[in-house]
Design a protein around this motif. Structure first.
Motif, PDB file in Angstrom:
ATOM      1  N   VAL A  16       1.037  -1.183   0.064  1.00 43.87           N
ATOM      2  CA  VAL A  16      -0.008  -0.052   0.013  1.00 43.87           C
ATOM      3  C   VAL A  16       0.833   1.189  -0.060  1.00 43.87           C
ATOM      4  CG1 VAL A  16      -1.883   1.289   1.164  1.00 43.87           C
ATOM      5  CG2 VAL A  16      -1.861  -0.974   0.968  1.00 43.87           C
ATOM      6  N   PHE A  19       1.713   2.319  -3.277  1.00 43.05           N
ATOM      7  CA  PHE A  19       0.742   2.718  -3.993  1.00 43.05           C
ATOM      8  C   PHE A  19       0.672   4.326  -3.702  1.00 43.05           C
ATOM      9  CE2 PHE A  19      -3.946   3.927  -4.709  1.00 43.05           C
ATOM     10  CZ  PHE A  19      -3.855   3.883  -6.071  1.00 43.05           C
ATOM     11  N   VAL A  23       0.740   7.519  -5.954  1.00 45.26           N
ATOM     12  CA  VAL A  23      -0.495   8.743  -5.767  1.00 45.26           C
ATOM     13  C   VAL A  23       0.481  10.025  -5.500  1.00 45.26           C
ATOM     14  CG1 VAL A  23      -2.300   9.693  -4.558  1.00 45.26           C
ATOM     15  CG2 VAL A  23      -2.266   7.171  -5.002  1.00 45.26           C
ATOM     16  N   GLU A  50     -11.589   9.622  -9.041  1.00 45.25           N
ATOM     17  CA  GLU A  50     -12.064   8.579  -9.998  1.00 45.25           C
ATOM     18  C   GLU A  50     -10.755   7.856 -10.641  1.00 45.25           C
ATOM     19  OE1 GLU A  50     -15.877   9.445 -11.924  1.00 45.25           O
ATOM     20  OE2 GLU A  50     -15.520   7.502 -13.182  1.00 45.25           O
ATOM     21  N   PHE A  52      -7.570   7.707  -9.678  1.00 41.47           N
ATOM     22  CA  PHE A  52      -6.805   7.072  -8.958  1.00 41.47           C
ATOM     23  C   PHE A  52      -7.384   5.782  -8.246  1.00 41.47           C
ATOM     24  CE2 PHE A  52      -4.523  11.038  -8.697  1.00 41.47           C
ATOM     25  CZ  PHE A  52      -3.390  10.596  -9.398  1.00 41.47           C
ATOM     26  N   ILE A  53      -8.830   5.640  -8.016  1.00 46.58           N
ATOM     27  CA  ILE A  53      -9.551   4.557  -8.040  1.00 46.58           C
ATOM     28  C   ILE A  53      -9.243   3.512  -8.976  1.00 46.58           C
ATOM     29  CG2 ILE A  53     -11.752   3.496  -7.440  1.00 46.58           C
ATOM     30  CD1 ILE A  53     -12.486   6.171  -5.783  1.00 46.58           C
ATOM     31  N   TYR A  56      -5.950   1.950  -8.878  1.00 53.14           N
ATOM     32  CA  TYR A  56      -5.908   0.859  -7.929  1.00 53.14           C
ATOM     33  C   TYR A  56      -6.436  -0.289  -8.498  1.00 53.14           C
ATOM     34  CZ  TYR A  56      -5.065  -1.012  -3.466  1.00 53.14           C
ATOM     35  OH  TYR A  56      -4.606  -1.762  -2.427  1.00 53.14           O
ATOM     36  N   ARG A  57      -7.587  -0.120  -8.908  1.00 56.31           N
ATOM     37  CA  ARG A  57      -8.173  -1.328  -9.351  1.00 56.31           C
ATOM     38  C   ARG A  57      -7.539  -2.122 -10.467  1.00 56.31           C
ATOM     39  NH1 ARG A  57     -13.906   1.186 -10.379  1.00 56.31           N
ATOM     40  NH2 ARG A  57     -14.743   1.533  -7.998  1.00 56.31           N
TER      41      ARG A  57
ATOM     42  N   LEU B  66      -9.735  10.894  -0.960  1.00 58.23           N
ATOM     43  CA  LEU B  66      -9.313   9.828  -1.735  1.00 58.23           C
ATOM     44  C   LEU B  66      -8.976   8.545  -1.088  1.00 58.23           C
ATOM     45  CD1 LEU B  66      -8.399   8.570  -4.628  1.00 58.23           C
ATOM     46  CD2 LEU B  66      -6.058   9.388  -4.395  1.00 58.23           C
ATOM     47  N   ARG B  69     -12.164   7.430   0.071  1.00 59.26           N
ATOM     48  CA  ARG B  69     -13.193   6.555  -0.962  1.00 59.26           C
ATOM     49  C   ARG B  69     -12.554   5.440  -1.380  1.00 59.26           C
ATOM     50  NH1 ARG B  69     -14.361  10.837  -5.939  1.00 59.26           N
ATOM     51  NH2 ARG B  69     -15.125   8.782  -6.962  1.00 59.26           N
ATOM     52  N   LEU B  70     -11.213   5.267  -1.349  1.00 56.16           N
ATOM     53  CA  LEU B  70     -10.599   3.832  -1.409  1.00 56.16           C
ATOM     54  C   LEU B  70     -10.944   2.996  -0.318  1.00 56.16           C
ATOM     55  CD1 LEU B  70      -7.048   4.975  -2.780  1.00 56.16           C
ATOM     56  CD2 LEU B  70      -8.785   3.749  -4.050  1.00 56.16           C
ATOM     57  N   ARG B  81      -4.581   1.993   9.129  1.00 58.82           N
ATOM     58  CA  ARG B  81      -3.162   2.189   9.355  1.00 58.82           C
ATOM     59  C   ARG B  81      -2.939   3.684   9.647  1.00 58.82           C
ATOM     60  NH1 ARG B  81       0.583   0.139   5.733  1.00 58.82           N
ATOM     61  NH2 ARG B  81       0.701   2.143   4.932  1.00 58.82           N
TER      62      ARG B  81
END
Ligand SMILES: [Zn+2]
Lengths: 187, 269
Positions: A16, A19, A23, A50, A52-53, A56-57, B66, B69-70, B81
Motif C-alpha cells: 500500500v 501505491f 499517488v 475516480e 486513482f481509484i 488502483y483497481r 481519496l 473513497r478507497l 493504518r
C-alpha cells in the motif's frame, strides 16, 4: 529498474505504501489535467479521484508496454471523456466564463484592493481557461498535454493511442481553434 | 508552399517538429506572405499565453478524501493504518501547500507580470509536487526581491505620472472592477508611437500578446517595433491603455488617417 518501476511492482504485489507514493507522484498533475478539462475545481477533484481509484483497481493489468505516466493519463483522458459523453457539465462552461470558482485566489488577497493590472490579468486567465475548456475534448486534451504540461508528441500519441500524424494535426487544429475562440471572446 | 499547408505547419514549426527543409520553406513563405505571418504571430502568442498558466494546488483534504473513497471500496491495506506514509504525506502536503499559498499571494500582490513571465519557467511546474513546491518557494523569494528593487519604483513612477495628469484611477485606495478599468480618456491618435520602457523584458512579442486579446492583428514586426492594424476607436483606446501599463507613451506619428499604428519600444535608463 528505476524507482518508479520498483514502486509499481511493489504496488502490484499489494504494498500500500508503494501505491501511496505513486499517488503522490501523480496527484497534482492529474488533478490539474482534470481541472483544465472541466474548468471546475469540484469536477476536477471528483474526476481525479475516480482516476486513482481506477488506477488502483487496474494496477495488475498494467504490463509495462507503455510508460506508467501515459497509462495514468490515458485513464484520466477516458474518465473525462466518459463524463463528457454522459452529458455532465463538462462542456457547458464556454459561454459563461468566470462563473467558476475564483474564490480561492480572491481569498488570498481579500484584505487588499487588487492592483488594476492584476484585475485585467486575472480576467485574461479566466477567459483563456474558459476558452480551453470550451474546446472539444480531443482538442483541449492536446492543448493541456502539450502546451501546459509539456508532453512530447510521442507521449501524447501514446496517451491517446493514436498515430503521431493525428497528434500533429490535432495540435495544429486545436491551437487554431483556441486562437479563434479567444479572439471571438475578447472582441 | 501554399498558404493552407503553411498554416498547418505553423504548430509543428513552433514545437521544432519540422525537418530543416520544411522549416526553411515555411520561414521563406512567412517572410513574403503577410496573411500567414499574421497567423503565425497569433498562434505563437496563444501558445505562449497557455504556457504560462500556473499549476493549481491540490485542494485541501484531497488525499484524505481519496483515501476515504478507497477505504469505502474496501480496498485492503489502507484501513486501520493510523500512521501510514500516506497520512504523513498528507500532513506534509498541508504545510507545503500553506507555504505555497503565501508565496502565491506575494506573487499576486507584487506587480510582476504573471502572464508574461519567461516561458522557461513552465518546465519547472512539471516535476513531482513536493519538488515543484520548493521550487516555487525559491522563485517566490526571487520575485519578491526583484519586485522590491525594480518593478515597484517603475510602477510608482507611472502612477505618479497618472496622478500628475489627474488620473484618479491610479490611486491605490480605489478598488476597481474591470469595467471601470476599461474606461480611459486616451487613445492612440497617429500612426506611430514611442513606448518608453524601463523593463527590458518588454518586446514586440509582449505587445503582440496584448494586442491579440483585443482582436488587434499584427501587420509587421521588427526587433524593437511592431505594427498593428487598428480598425476602431475602441481598439485604439484598448491599445493605449495596454501601453500605458507598460511605460510612457508618446505620439510621434504624423498621419492621423492611417489604420495601422507602429509602436517603437525605446528603453529608458
Ligand atoms: Zn501565406
Amino acid at each position: 529498474m528505476n524507482d518508479e518501476a520498483l514502486l509499481i511492482e511493489r504496488a502490484q504485489n499489494g504494498d500500500v505504501s508503494a501505491f501511496e507514493e505513486l499517488v503522490s507522484l501523480y496527484a497534482k498533475k492529474i488533478y490539474n489535467y482534470c481541472y483544465r478539462m472541466t474548468d471546475s475545481r469540484e469536477d476536477a477533484e471528483d474526476l481525479a479521484q475516480e482516476v486513482f481509484i481506477k488506477v488502483y483497481r487496474n494496477l495488475k493489468s498494467f504490463k509495462g508496454d507503455s510508460r506508467f505516466s501515459t497509462w495514468i493519463y490515458r485513464i484520466a483522458y477516458n474518465t473525462c471523456v466518459d463524463r463528457y459523453r454522459k452529458g455532465r457539465k463538462l462542456d457547458t462552461v464556454s459561454l459563461n466564463p468566470g462563473k467558476n470558482e475564483d474564490s480561492v485566489e480572491i481569498e488570498l488577497v481579500s484584505s487588499d484592493p487588487l492592483p488594476e493590472e492584476e484585475v485585467i490579468k486575472r480576467e485574461r486567465y479566466r477567459k483563456l481557461q474558459a476558452c480551453i475548456a470550451g474546446l472539444k475534448p480531443e482538442y483541449k486534451t492536446v492543448i493541456i498535454l502539450r502546451d501546459i504540461q509539456n508532453y512530447s508528441y510521442e507521449e501524447i500519441a501514446e496517451i491517446l493511442q493514436v498515430p503521431l500524424g493525428t497528434v500533429k494535426s490535432h495540435i495544429s487544429r486545436a491551437r487554431a481553434a483556441l486562437c479563434d475562440a479567444l479572439r471571438e471572446m475578447l472582441e | 508552399m501554399d498558404c493552407r499547408v503553411v498554416q498547418e505547419l505553423i504548430s509543428p514549426y513552433i514545437d521544432g517538429e519540422l525537418d530543416r527543409e520544411e522549416a526553411r520553406q515555411l520561414e521563406a513563405h512567412i517572410e513574403s506572405c503577410s496573411e500567414c505571418r499574421q497567423r503565425f504571430g497569433q498562434i505563437k502568442a496563444v501558445v505562449q499565453m497557455v504556457g504560462v498558466l500556473e499549476e493549481e494546488e491540490l485542494p485541501d483534504g484531497f488525499l484524505d478524501r481519496l483515501q476515504a473513497r478507497l477505504e469505502a471500496e474496501q480496498v485492503t491495506g489502507m484501513v486501520h493504518r493510523k500512521h501510514s506514509r500516506f497520512s504523513r504525506w498528507v500532513k506534509w502536503m498541508g504545510i507545503a501547500a500553506a507555504a505555497a499559498i503565501i508565496v502565491l499571494a506575494i506573487r499576486v500582490l507584487s506587480l510582476d507580470g504573471l502572464l508574461y513571465t519567461s516561458p522557461q519557467e513552465k518546465g519547472q511546474t512539471d516535476s513531482a509536487a513536493p519538488e515543484s513546491m520548493s521550487k516555487s518557494l525559491l522563485e517566490g523569494s526571487q520575485d519578491e526581491e526583484s519586485a522590491g528593487s525594480s518593478d515597484r519604483p517603475a510602477d510608482d513612477a507611472e502612477k505618479q505620472q497618472k496622478l500628475d495628469r489627474g488620473d484618479v484611477s491610479a490611486s491605490d485606495a480605489e478598488s476597481e472592477t474591470s469595467e471601470q478599468a476599461q474606461e480611459v480618456d486616451g487613445y492612440i491618435k497617429s500612426d506611430k508611437v514611442e513606448l518608453r520602457v524601463q523593463d527590458v523584458c518588454i518586446t514586440p512579442q509582449t505587445l503582440m500578446i496584448r494586442a491579440i486579446q483585443h482582436g488587434i492583428d499584427m501587420v509587421d514586426q521588427t526587433e524593437n517595433s511592431i505594427t498593428l492594424k487598428v480598425t476602431s476607436i475602441e481598439q485604439r483606446k484598448a491599445l493605449y491603455r495596454e501601453l500605458e501599463l507598460l511605460g510612457v507613451v508618446e505620439e510621434v506619428g504624423t498621419n492621423f488617417e492611417s489604420d495601422t499604428v507602429t509602436i517603437v519600444i525605446v528603453e529608458q535608463e
